[in-house]
Write an enzyme that holds these catalytic residues in place. Structure first.
Site, PDB file in Angstrom:
ATOM      1  N   TYR A   1       4.456   7.003  10.015  1.00 57.75           N
ATOM      2  CA  TYR A   1       3.612   5.831   9.774  1.00 57.75           C
ATOM      3  C   TYR A   1       4.392   4.715   9.082  1.00 57.75           C
ATOM      4  CZ  TYR A   1      -0.573   3.092   9.046  1.00 57.75           C
ATOM      5  OH  TYR A   1      -1.502   2.078   9.080  1.00 57.75           O
TER       6      TYR A   1
ATOM      7  N   TYR B   1      -8.766   5.378   8.107  1.00 57.03           N
ATOM      8  CA  TYR B   1      -8.913   5.712   9.528  1.00 57.03           C
ATOM      9  C   TYR B   1      -9.985   6.788   9.608  1.00 57.03           C
ATOM     10  CZ  TYR B   1      -4.424   3.430  10.674  1.00 57.03           C
ATOM     11  OH  TYR B   1      -3.405   2.522  10.857  1.00 57.03           O
TER      12      TYR B   1
ATOM     13  N   HIS C   1       0.842  -1.202   0.000  1.00 60.68           N
ATOM     14  CA  HIS C   1       0.000   0.000   0.000  1.00 60.68           C
ATOM     15  C   HIS C   1       0.871   1.243   0.000  1.00 60.68           C
ATOM     16  CE1 HIS C   1      -3.953  -1.847   1.754  1.00 60.68           C
ATOM     17  NE2 HIS C   1      -3.459  -2.549   0.745  1.00 60.68           N
TER      18      HIS C   1
ATOM     19  N   PRO D   1      -2.929   0.362  19.316  1.00 60.93           N
ATOM     20  CA  PRO D   1      -2.790  -0.133  17.945  1.00 60.93           C
ATOM     21  C   PRO D   1      -3.001   0.926  16.853  1.00 60.93           C
ATOM     22  CG  PRO D   1      -4.854  -0.885  18.910  1.00 60.93           C
ATOM     23  CD  PRO D   1      -4.103  -0.214  20.004  1.00 60.93           C
TER      24      PRO D   1
ATOM     25  N   LYS E   1       2.115   0.017  15.229  1.00 59.29           N
ATOM     26  CA  LYS E   1       3.553  -0.034  15.506  1.00 59.29           C
ATOM     27  C   LYS E   1       4.025  -1.266  16.293  1.00 59.29           C
ATOM     28  CE  LYS E   1       4.818   3.844  13.724  1.00 59.29           C
ATOM     29  NZ  LYS E   1       5.047   3.526  12.349  1.00 59.29           N
TER      30      LYS E   1
HETATM   31  P1  FAD Z   1       3.442 -11.672  21.538  1.00 58.27           P
HETATM   32  O1  FAD Z   1       2.943 -11.735  20.154  1.00 58.27           O
HETATM   33  O2  FAD Z   1       2.490 -11.344  22.630  1.00 58.27           O
HETATM   34  O3  FAD Z   1       4.173 -13.047  21.850  1.00 58.27           O
HETATM   35  C1  FAD Z   1       4.568 -13.422  23.152  1.00 58.27           C
HETATM   36  C2  FAD Z   1       4.486 -14.936  23.268  1.00 58.27           C
HETATM   37  O4  FAD Z   1       4.999 -15.338  24.536  1.00 58.27           O
HETATM   38  C3  FAD Z   1       3.057 -15.442  23.204  1.00 58.27           C
HETATM   39  O5  FAD Z   1       2.955 -16.451  22.225  1.00 58.27           O
HETATM   40  C4  FAD Z   1       2.786 -15.960  24.612  1.00 58.27           C
HETATM   41  O6  FAD Z   1       1.884 -17.074  24.615  1.00 58.27           O
HETATM   42  C5  FAD Z   1       4.177 -16.368  25.070  1.00 58.27           C
HETATM   43  N1  FAD Z   1       4.360 -16.390  26.530  1.00 58.27           N
HETATM   44  C6  FAD Z   1       3.779 -15.599  27.470  1.00 58.27           C
HETATM   45  N2  FAD Z   1       4.246 -15.920  28.704  1.00 58.27           N
HETATM   46  C7  FAD Z   1       5.136 -16.922  28.533  1.00 58.27           C
HETATM   47  C8  FAD Z   1       5.962 -17.661  29.421  1.00 58.27           C
HETATM   48  N3  FAD Z   1       5.949 -17.419  30.749  1.00 58.27           N
HETATM   49  N4  FAD Z   1       6.769 -18.623  28.919  1.00 58.27           N
HETATM   50  C9  FAD Z   1       6.805 -18.881  27.572  1.00 58.27           C
HETATM   51  N5  FAD Z   1       6.036 -18.204  26.680  1.00 58.27           N
HETATM   52  C10 FAD Z   1       5.218 -17.235  27.146  1.00 58.27           C
HETATM   53  N6  FAD Z   1       1.049  -4.183  15.732  1.00 58.27           N
HETATM   54  C11 FAD Z   1       1.403  -3.667  14.532  1.00 58.27           C
HETATM   55  O7  FAD Z   1       2.594  -3.434  14.312  1.00 58.27           O
HETATM   56  N7  FAD Z   1       0.504  -3.412  13.538  1.00 58.27           N
HETATM   57  C12 FAD Z   1      -0.790  -3.645  13.704  1.00 58.27           C
HETATM   58  O8  FAD Z   1      -1.559  -3.461  12.782  1.00 58.27           O
HETATM   59  C13 FAD Z   1      -1.238  -4.145  14.989  1.00 58.27           C
HETATM   60  N8  FAD Z   1      -2.532  -4.423  15.218  1.00 58.27           N
HETATM   61  C14 FAD Z   1      -2.893  -5.002  16.387  1.00 58.27           C
HETATM   62  C15 FAD Z   1      -4.224  -5.300  16.568  1.00 58.27           C
HETATM   63  C16 FAD Z   1      -4.630  -5.905  17.741  1.00 58.27           C
HETATM   64  C17 FAD Z   1      -6.086  -6.211  17.924  1.00 58.27           C
HETATM   65  C18 FAD Z   1      -3.675  -6.252  18.751  1.00 58.27           C
HETATM   66  C19 FAD Z   1      -4.096  -6.928  20.031  1.00 58.27           C
HETATM   67  C20 FAD Z   1      -2.342  -5.966  18.568  1.00 58.27           C
HETATM   68  C21 FAD Z   1      -1.943  -5.333  17.395  1.00 58.27           C
HETATM   69  N9  FAD Z   1      -0.606  -5.028  17.169  1.00 58.27           N
HETATM   70  C22 FAD Z   1      -0.249  -4.439  15.991  1.00 58.27           C
HETATM   71  C23 FAD Z   1       0.401  -5.352  18.169  1.00 58.27           C
HETATM   72  C24 FAD Z   1       1.156  -6.669  17.877  1.00 58.27           C
HETATM   73  O9  FAD Z   1       0.234  -7.718  17.679  1.00 58.27           O
HETATM   74  C25 FAD Z   1       2.111  -7.000  19.034  1.00 58.27           C
HETATM   75  O10 FAD Z   1       2.904  -5.874  19.287  1.00 58.27           O
HETATM   76  C26 FAD Z   1       2.998  -8.215  18.718  1.00 58.27           C
HETATM   77  O11 FAD Z   1       2.260  -9.402  18.837  1.00 58.27           O
HETATM   78  C27 FAD Z   1       4.216  -8.279  19.647  1.00 58.27           C
HETATM   79  O12 FAD Z   1       4.928  -9.467  19.427  1.00 58.27           O
HETATM   80  P2  FAD Z   1       5.726 -10.173  20.606  1.00 58.27           P
HETATM   81  O13 FAD Z   1       6.381 -11.347  20.005  1.00 58.27           O
HETATM   82  O14 FAD Z   1       6.554  -9.152  21.312  1.00 58.27           O
HETATM   83  O15 FAD Z   1       4.625 -10.591  21.673  1.00 58.27           O
HETATM   84  C1  PHB Z   2      -5.015  -4.254  11.087  1.00 61.43           C
HETATM   85  O1  PHB Z   2      -5.099  -4.443   9.866  1.00 61.43           O
HETATM   86  O2  PHB Z   2      -5.254  -5.146  11.907  1.00 61.43           O
HETATM   87  C2  PHB Z   2      -4.621  -2.923  11.589  1.00 61.43           C
HETATM   88  C3  PHB Z   2      -4.311  -1.917  10.685  1.00 61.43           C
HETATM   89  C4  PHB Z   2      -3.930  -0.662  11.164  1.00 61.43           C
HETATM   90  C5  PHB Z   2      -3.860  -0.434  12.532  1.00 61.43           C
HETATM   91  C6  PHB Z   2      -4.153  -1.449  13.426  1.00 61.43           C
HETATM   92  C7  PHB Z   2      -4.540  -2.693  12.954  1.00 61.43           C
HETATM   93  O3  PHB Z   2      -3.505   0.786  12.977  1.00 61.43           O
END
Ligand code: FAD
Ligand code: PHB
Length: 389
Positions: free
Chosen positions: A387, A203, A74, A295, A299
């Site tokens: 962004y 948005y 995009h 979100p 980021k």
């Molecule tokens: P996580 O994905 O949370 O992974 C952590 C892992 O550790 C999990 O699998 C968990 O089960 C495991 N764990 C927990 N405790 C333990 C333990 N004690 N021992 C072993 N394993 C454990 N970000 C964006 O950049 N763009 C977006 O568009 C965006 N949209 C989002 C929309 C929603 C609805 C949500 C909820 C989040 C969004 N995010 C977005 C944020 C993004 O999903 C997170 O920042 C990302 O998942 C971070 O990755 P991580 O690996 O740090 O953590």
């Molecule tokens: C998504 O596609 O899930 C999404 C896109 C933009 C955002 C957050 C989530 O800012």
């Protein structure tokens, strides 16, 4: 049973899996522990927007093939308010940078496949994970799998266990500080089997609340509605969700999102959290374990990827060149980027969300802010730079 490895990685989200992948490519051994099942980790619907830097990292580390085939590039997005849509030319304003729509679960799938192909599978379904001896040169992880107790002796522990993990809380309170902000909003998110009615993200700032139009593929739409942080999902029938989305996203030219069967619904609260420093002794935090952003700025996943890219390269310097300078600089550098992302995400959240009980003044002020954004090339350039990352 006692195991030995160079880096023990806690958590198989995008951060832990990418770190394991980058270390493996550099010839550094790691063990990844995950409390959830593989199916849960692979199916969890979360982020969808990859910044250019995340796409570059996937490609450089040999994971670009499916992303290049299935990811949707995009070059712009729209901000909608007062019945009109305004396009921001992300690429034109940033010298050709863009975002790519590719679901977080697809990234996770690619990373698990690479890990499996490398012959170093992830240990799923582990329990009672405890990290200790963090200030020593032999930090230790203990856990239980299939009722058997295990211990890992490693050189380093990477805390990639997300916002509810155990690593952050294992750092002594006297050595850390956590900064937090709760927003009075949540997002009700749906995944729908409907062809996206717009080619780009929208948005929308509406007097009834924020809404976001996004997608996952040419047949799947992803949409969000601002709601209360503790919104009761049972009050939202599919019909109510679609009619609210049409009101909040619809524009005067008659555009509304196409509807279809809803495949998944969830409510997520919004908060900002930063833990400083992102290191204690031989434990390094990365991703959501160290910081959460609302979100709105898309980021979270991208910050997690930026952290582990930096951490992997610092560990390579340590092992290959016996140089710990980059490890010592890791927390400071990662925090600088984190606070930049917090600033942008919280600005975007306040610019687009409706504050309940706020005066009409507040909504008018928001509209003026958005009018300035879409009317000024300088403001749009600043937005686009932040962004795309
Ligand atoms: P996580 O994905 O949370 O992974 C952590 C892992 O550790 C999990 O699998 C968990 O089960 C495991 N764990 C927990 N405790 C333990 C333990 N004690 N021992 C072993 N394993 C454990 N970000 C964006 O950049 N763009 C977006 O568009 C965006 N949209 C989002 C929309 C929603 C609805 C949500 C909820 C989040 C969004 N995010 C977005 C944020 C993004 O999903 C997170 O920042 C990302 O998942 C971070 O990755 P991580 O690996 O740090 O953590
Ligand atoms: C998504 O596609 O899930 C999404 C896109 C933009 C955002 C957050 C989530 O800012």
């Amino acid at each position: 049973m006692t195991h030995r490895t160079q880096v023990a990685i806690i958590g198989a989200g995008p951060a832990g899996l990418m770190l394991g992948h980058l270390l493996h490519r550099a010839g550094i051994d790691s063990v990844i522990l995950e409390t959830r099942s593989e199916a849960y980790v692979v199916e969890r619907v979360r982020a969808g927007v990859l910044e250019q830097g995340t796409v570059d990292l996937m490609r450089e580390s040999g994971l670009g093939e499916r992303l290049d085939r299935e990811g949707l590039r995009h070059e712009g997005l729209s901000i909608a308010f007062a019945g009109s849509r305004h396009r921001i030319d992300l690429s034109g304003l940033t010298g050709g940078r863009a975002i790519t729509i590719y679901g977080q679960h697809e990234v996770v799938k690619d990373l698990i496949a690479a890990r499996t192909a490398a012959g170093r599978p992830v240990h799923f379904n582990v329990e009672r994970v405890v990290v200790d001896e963090l200030a020593s040169e032999r930090p230790r992880v203990r856990y239980v799998q299939d009722d058997a107790s295990h211990e890992i002796l490693s050189d380093f522990i990477a805390g990639c266990d997300g916002s509810h993990g155990t690593c952050r809380s294992s750092m002594p309170a006297a050595h850390t500080q956590t900064f937090e902000h709760e927003y009075p909003f949540g997002w009700l998110g749906i995944l729908a089997e409907a062809a996206p009615a717009s080619d780009e993200l929208i948005y929308s700032c509406h007097s009834r609340g924020f809404a976001l139009f996004s997608m996952r593929s040419p047949t799947i739409t992803r949409l969000y509605l601002q709601c209360a942080p503790d919104e009761d999902l049972s009050q939202w029938s599919d019909d109510r969700i679609w009619s609210e989305l049409r009101v909040r996203l619809g524009t005067e030219d008659g555009w509304v999102p196409a509807d279809g069967p809803i495949l998944q619904k969830s409510v997520t609260g919004m908060r900002s959290v930063v833990t400083e420093p992102m290191r204690y002794g031989r434990l390094f935090l990365a991703g959501d374990a160290a910081h959460i952003v609302p979100p709105t700025g898309a980021k979270g996943l991208n910050l997690a990827m930026a952290d582990v890219r930096r951490l992997a390269s610092a560990l390579v310097s340590f092992y290959v060149a016996a140089d710990d300078t980059a490890l010592n600089e890791y927390s400071g550098m990662a925090l600088r980027r984190t606070w930049r992302a917090q600033r942008f995400s919280s600005w975007m959240t306040s610019a687009l969300h409706r504050v309940e009980h706020a005066s009409g003044f507040e909504h008018r002020r928001q509209l003026a802010e958005l009018e300035y954004l879409v009317g000024s090339r300088a403001a749009m350039t600043s937005f686009a730079e932040n962004y795309v990352g």
